[in-house]
Motif scaffolding. Structure first.
Motif, PDB file in Angstrom:
ATOM      1  N   HIS A 281       0.780  -1.192   0.080  1.00 22.20           N
ATOM      2  CA  HIS A 281       0.247  -0.047  -0.067  1.00 22.20           C
ATOM      3  C   HIS A 281       0.799   1.275  -0.106  1.00 22.20           C
ATOM      4  O   HIS A 281       2.103   1.218   0.653  1.00 22.20           O
ATOM      5  CB  HIS A 281      -0.850   0.093   1.193  1.00 22.20           C
ATOM      6  CG  HIS A 281      -1.548  -1.159   1.645  1.00 22.20           C
ATOM      7  ND1 HIS A 281      -1.112  -2.002   2.721  1.00 22.20           N
ATOM      8  CD2 HIS A 281      -2.596  -1.773   1.208  1.00 22.20           C
ATOM      9  CE1 HIS A 281      -1.998  -3.144   2.772  1.00 22.20           C
ATOM     10  NE2 HIS A 281      -2.894  -3.080   1.819  1.00 22.20           N
ATOM     11  N   PRO A 282       0.184   2.306  -0.471  1.00 20.67           N
ATOM     12  CA  PRO A 282       1.056   3.708  -0.196  1.00 20.67           C
ATOM     13  C   PRO A 282       0.786   3.820   1.423  1.00 20.67           C
ATOM     14  O   PRO A 282       0.106   3.482   2.024  1.00 20.67           O
ATOM     15  CB  PRO A 282      -0.190   4.811  -0.882  1.00 20.67           C
ATOM     16  CG  PRO A 282      -0.794   3.804  -1.895  1.00 20.67           C
ATOM     17  CD  PRO A 282      -0.930   2.429  -1.494  1.00 20.67           C
ATOM     18  N   ASP A 283       2.046   4.327   1.755  1.00 25.70           N
ATOM     19  CA  ASP A 283       2.379   4.611   3.273  1.00 25.70           C
ATOM     20  C   ASP A 283       3.093   3.336   3.716  1.00 25.70           C
ATOM     21  O   ASP A 283       3.836   3.607   4.949  1.00 25.70           O
ATOM     22  CB  ASP A 283       1.225   5.102   4.213  1.00 25.70           C
ATOM     23  CG  ASP A 283       0.481   3.700   4.530  1.00 25.70           C
ATOM     24  OD1 ASP A 283       0.731   2.823   4.638  1.00 25.70           O
ATOM     25  OD2 ASP A 283      -0.728   4.022   5.049  1.00 25.70           O
ATOM     26  N   ASP A 284       3.089   2.089   3.238  1.00 33.09           N
ATOM     27  CA  ASP A 284       3.885   1.272   3.783  1.00 33.09           C
ATOM     28  C   ASP A 284       5.406   1.498   4.118  1.00 33.09           C
ATOM     29  O   ASP A 284       5.937   1.105   5.380  1.00 33.09           O
ATOM     30  CB  ASP A 284       3.545  -0.202   3.103  1.00 33.09           C
ATOM     31  CG  ASP A 284       2.304  -0.867   3.183  1.00 33.09           C
ATOM     32  OD1 ASP A 284       1.509  -0.378   3.968  1.00 33.09           O
ATOM     33  OD2 ASP A 284       2.143  -1.722   2.235  1.00 33.09           O
ATOM     34  N   LEU A 285       6.053   2.007   3.094  1.00 30.69           N
ATOM     35  CA  LEU A 285       7.390   2.271   3.065  1.00 30.69           C
ATOM     36  C   LEU A 285       7.563   3.470   4.068  1.00 30.69           C
ATOM     37  O   LEU A 285       8.710   3.208   4.717  1.00 30.69           O
ATOM     38  CB  LEU A 285       8.013   2.633   1.980  1.00 30.69           C
ATOM     39  CG  LEU A 285       8.216   1.366   0.741  1.00 30.69           C
ATOM     40  CD1 LEU A 285       8.402   1.709  -0.560  1.00 30.69           C
ATOM     41  CD2 LEU A 285       9.233   0.676   1.418  1.00 30.69           C
ATOM     42  N   GLU A 286       6.810   4.187   4.146  1.00 27.46           N
ATOM     43  CA  GLU A 286       6.891   5.542   5.108  1.00 27.46           C
ATOM     44  C   GLU A 286       7.062   4.921   6.657  1.00 27.46           C
ATOM     45  O   GLU A 286       7.431   5.805   7.356  1.00 27.46           O
ATOM     46  CB  GLU A 286       5.964   6.456   4.790  1.00 27.46           C
ATOM     47  CG  GLU A 286       6.151   7.292   3.444  1.00 27.46           C
ATOM     48  CD  GLU A 286       6.207   6.417   2.226  1.00 27.46           C
ATOM     49  OE1 GLU A 286       6.951   6.422   1.347  1.00 27.46           O
ATOM     50  OE2 GLU A 286       4.953   5.661   2.237  1.00 27.46           O
ATOM     51  N   TYR A 287       6.219   4.161   6.813  1.00 22.81           N
ATOM     52  CA  TYR A 287       5.942   3.312   8.260  1.00 22.81           C
ATOM     53  C   TYR A 287       7.220   2.537   8.714  1.00 22.81           C
ATOM     54  O   TYR A 287       7.371   2.191   9.802  1.00 22.81           O
ATOM     55  CB  TYR A 287       4.786   2.332   8.363  1.00 22.81           C
ATOM     56  CG  TYR A 287       3.668   3.441   8.925  1.00 22.81           C
ATOM     57  CD1 TYR A 287       3.350   3.651  10.093  1.00 22.81           C
ATOM     58  CD2 TYR A 287       2.791   3.995   7.699  1.00 22.81           C
ATOM     59  CE1 TYR A 287       2.306   4.232  10.421  1.00 22.81           C
ATOM     60  CE2 TYR A 287       1.739   4.676   8.262  1.00 22.81           C
ATOM     61  CZ  TYR A 287       1.503   4.696   9.484  1.00 22.81           C
ATOM     62  OH  TYR A 287       0.300   5.594   9.984  1.00 22.81           O
ATOM     63  N   GLY A 288       8.275   2.235   7.707  1.00 21.40           N
ATOM     64  CA  GLY A 288       9.307   1.363   8.111  1.00 21.40           C
ATOM     65  C   GLY A 288      10.745   1.790   7.556  1.00 21.40           C
ATOM     66  O   GLY A 288      11.498   1.944   8.514  1.00 21.40           O
ATOM     67  N   ALA A 289      10.914   1.905   6.293  1.00 23.06           N
ATOM     68  CA  ALA A 289      11.970   2.182   5.611  1.00 23.06           C
ATOM     69  C   ALA A 289      12.445   3.422   5.103  1.00 23.06           C
ATOM     70  O   ALA A 289      13.668   3.939   4.789  1.00 23.06           O
ATOM     71  CB  ALA A 289      12.176   0.834   4.517  1.00 23.06           C
ATOM     72  N   ALA A 290      11.490   4.598   5.067  1.00 21.50           N
ATOM     73  CA  ALA A 290      11.963   5.799   4.455  1.00 21.50           C
ATOM     74  C   ALA A 290      13.230   6.385   4.877  1.00 21.50           C
ATOM     75  O   ALA A 290      13.991   6.989   3.942  1.00 21.50           O
ATOM     76  CB  ALA A 290      10.730   6.509   4.669  1.00 21.50           C
ATOM     77  N   ALA A 291      13.330   6.398   6.267  1.00 24.44           N
ATOM     78  CA  ALA A 291      14.555   7.059   6.596  1.00 24.44           C
ATOM     79  C   ALA A 291      15.938   6.393   5.886  1.00 24.44           C
ATOM     80  O   ALA A 291      16.895   6.928   5.550  1.00 24.44           O
ATOM     81  CB  ALA A 291      14.884   7.179   8.119  1.00 24.44           C
ATOM     82  N   ALA A 292      15.843   5.079   5.859  1.00 23.80           N
ATOM     83  CA  ALA A 292      17.054   4.437   5.553  1.00 23.80           C
ATOM     84  C   ALA A 292      17.073   4.602   4.016  1.00 23.80           C
ATOM     85  O   ALA A 292      18.219   4.889   3.281  1.00 23.80           O
ATOM     86  CB  ALA A 292      16.889   2.718   5.814  1.00 23.80           C
ATOM     87  N   ILE A 293      15.962   4.838   3.118  1.00 25.51           N
ATOM     88  CA  ILE A 293      15.855   5.020   1.855  1.00 25.51           C
ATOM     89  C   ILE A 293      16.362   6.410   1.361  1.00 25.51           C
ATOM     90  O   ILE A 293      17.150   6.706   0.540  1.00 25.51           O
ATOM     91  CB  ILE A 293      14.669   4.733   1.148  1.00 25.51           C
ATOM     92  CG1 ILE A 293      14.165   3.174   1.332  1.00 25.51           C
ATOM     93  CG2 ILE A 293      14.461   5.234  -0.222  1.00 25.51           C
ATOM     94  CD1 ILE A 293      12.697   3.181   0.962  1.00 25.51           C
ATOM     95  N   ALA A 294      16.086   7.343   2.318  1.00 21.45           N
ATOM     96  CA  ALA A 294      16.570   8.649   2.185  1.00 21.45           C
ATOM     97  C   ALA A 294      18.138   8.652   2.117  1.00 21.45           C
ATOM     98  O   ALA A 294      18.822   9.305   1.566  1.00 21.45           O
ATOM     99  CB  ALA A 294      16.033   9.445   3.443  1.00 21.45           C
ATOM    100  N   GLU A 295      18.746   8.028   3.208  1.00 22.47           N
ATOM    101  CA  GLU A 295      20.315   7.826   3.327  1.00 22.47           C
ATOM    102  C   GLU A 295      20.769   7.162   2.084  1.00 22.47           C
ATOM    103  O   GLU A 295      21.653   7.722   1.500  1.00 22.47           O
ATOM    104  CB  GLU A 295      20.477   6.957   4.532  1.00 22.47           C
ATOM    105  CG  GLU A 295      20.524   7.577   6.058  1.00 22.47           C
ATOM    106  CD  GLU A 295      21.420   8.702   6.227  1.00 22.47           C
ATOM    107  OE1 GLU A 295      22.360   8.996   5.344  1.00 22.47           O
ATOM    108  OE2 GLU A 295      21.384   9.247   7.193  1.00 22.47           O
ATOM    109  N   TRP A 296      20.004   6.052   1.607  1.00 24.46           N
ATOM    110  CA  TRP A 296      20.650   5.580   0.190  1.00 24.46           C
ATOM    111  C   TRP A 296      20.778   6.508  -0.866  1.00 24.46           C
ATOM    112  O   TRP A 296      21.469   6.461  -1.702  1.00 24.46           O
ATOM    113  CB  TRP A 296      20.196   4.199   0.255  1.00 24.46           C
ATOM    114  CG  TRP A 296      20.522   2.953   1.198  1.00 24.46           C
ATOM    115  CD1 TRP A 296      21.771   2.948   1.616  1.00 24.46           C
ATOM    116  CD2 TRP A 296      19.581   2.179   1.909  1.00 24.46           C
ATOM    117  NE1 TRP A 296      21.805   1.621   2.594  1.00 24.46           N
ATOM    118  CE2 TRP A 296      20.586   1.237   2.559  1.00 24.46           C
ATOM    119  CE3 TRP A 296      18.284   1.878   1.585  1.00 24.46           C
ATOM    120  CZ2 TRP A 296      20.143   0.382   3.264  1.00 24.46           C
ATOM    121  CZ3 TRP A 296      17.870   0.791   2.674  1.00 24.46           C
ATOM    122  CH2 TRP A 296      18.660   0.014   3.352  1.00 24.46           C
ATOM    123  N   THR A 297      19.609   6.985  -1.045  1.00 27.45           N
ATOM    124  CA  THR A 297      19.444   8.157  -2.221  1.00 27.45           C
ATOM    125  C   THR A 297      20.469   9.114  -2.209  1.00 27.45           C
ATOM    126  O   THR A 297      21.013   9.631  -2.943  1.00 27.45           O
ATOM    127  CB  THR A 297      18.038   8.316  -2.447  1.00 27.45           C
ATOM    128  OG1 THR A 297      17.637   9.170  -1.291  1.00 27.45           O
ATOM    129  CG2 THR A 297      16.886   7.398  -2.500  1.00 27.45           C
TER     130      THR A 297
END
Length: 245
Positions: free
Chosen positions: A21-37
């Motif tokens: 769903h929309p929001d699933d990544l924001e509840y779990g992984a978004a900060a890590a994804i921000a670091e990676w990008t």
């Protein structure tokens, strides 16, 4: 659980994040994804549904349009520009050949080394709160499709005409919000702020839950990173359960 977390692998260039769903990544992984990008890694999103069953006050067609737009804005906040939707029906996603076929095609198309998904286990955390059917179905299908993509005799019709080729290059599957985390990605203040903004973009959804978006997003994102820190040398982090291929 008090055992130490070890760092996530960093020897990869492209990741595909696959959730229900929309929001699933924001509840779990978004900060890590921000670091990676921010470090120059290529992270792409694949949403199995458009979240049309997620807001009680909105009919599905209207809700799907709202949540699709919110997800696009949310992804941009953490440096993700490629977002794809499969448009399976929200709430009744099935882990079967149809879903595995779609996920296999996406993996063959995007050719990631790392797959990211969300908790596929029956419960959340130590409180034994039941997980939803869509999360369980998508998570298990991601694990299965990670191997299907490299086998030319599974969904061989996708390879006709040379438009797609088998992709056996998936090396890891990282599961966010799992009860069985063993790895972590350190996250700094900027990544946390971007993750807060990313979750806050799901404004209609959060208001539908009856929460104040800014306060809720900040408490959830920063609180989660700080809660995991004691297991990661005192460093704020996003924890994952890591599977190897």
């Amino acid at each position: 659980m008090t055992d130490a977390l070890t760092p996530m692998p960093e020897e990869w260039e492209r990741a595909l994040a696959v959730v229900a769903h929309p929001d699933d990544l924001e509840y779990g992984a978004a900060a890590a994804i921000a670091e990676w990008t921010a470090a120059g890694k290529d992270v792409r999103y694949l949403l199995v549904t458009r979240g049309e069953a997620g807001i009680d006050s909105l009919p599905p067609q209207e809700c799907a349009a709202v949540r699709t737009g919110e997800q696009m804005a949310s992804a941009a906040r953490v440096g993700v520009t490629e977002v794809e939707f499969l448009s399976h029906r929200d709430g009744v996603v099935e882990n079967g050949p149809a879903l595995r076929r779609d996920l296999t095609a996406a993996i063959r198309r995007h050719r990631p080394e790392l797959l990211i998904t969300i908790n596929h286990h029956p419960v959340w955390g130590t409180e034994r709160m039941l997980n939803t059917p869509d999360h369980r179905a998508v998570g298990w299908a991601v694990l299965d499709a990670s191997g299907d993509a490299g086998n030319r005799w599974i969904f061989p019709e996708q390879l006709a005409g040379g438009l797609l080729e088998p992709w056996g290059g998936v090396r890891w599957i990282a599961v966010a919000a799992s009860p069985f985390v063993d790895r972590a990605k350190e996250v700094g203040e900027e990544a946390l702020e971007r993750a807060v903004a990313s979750l806050r973009e799901h404004h209609a959804y959060l208001v539908g839950l009856g929460v104040e978006p800014e306060e809720y997003a900040r408490e959830l994102i920063t609180g989660g990173a700080e809660a995991a820190a004691p297991r990661f040398g005192g460093r704020r982090c996003v924890p994952f359960e890591l599977f190897l291929r």
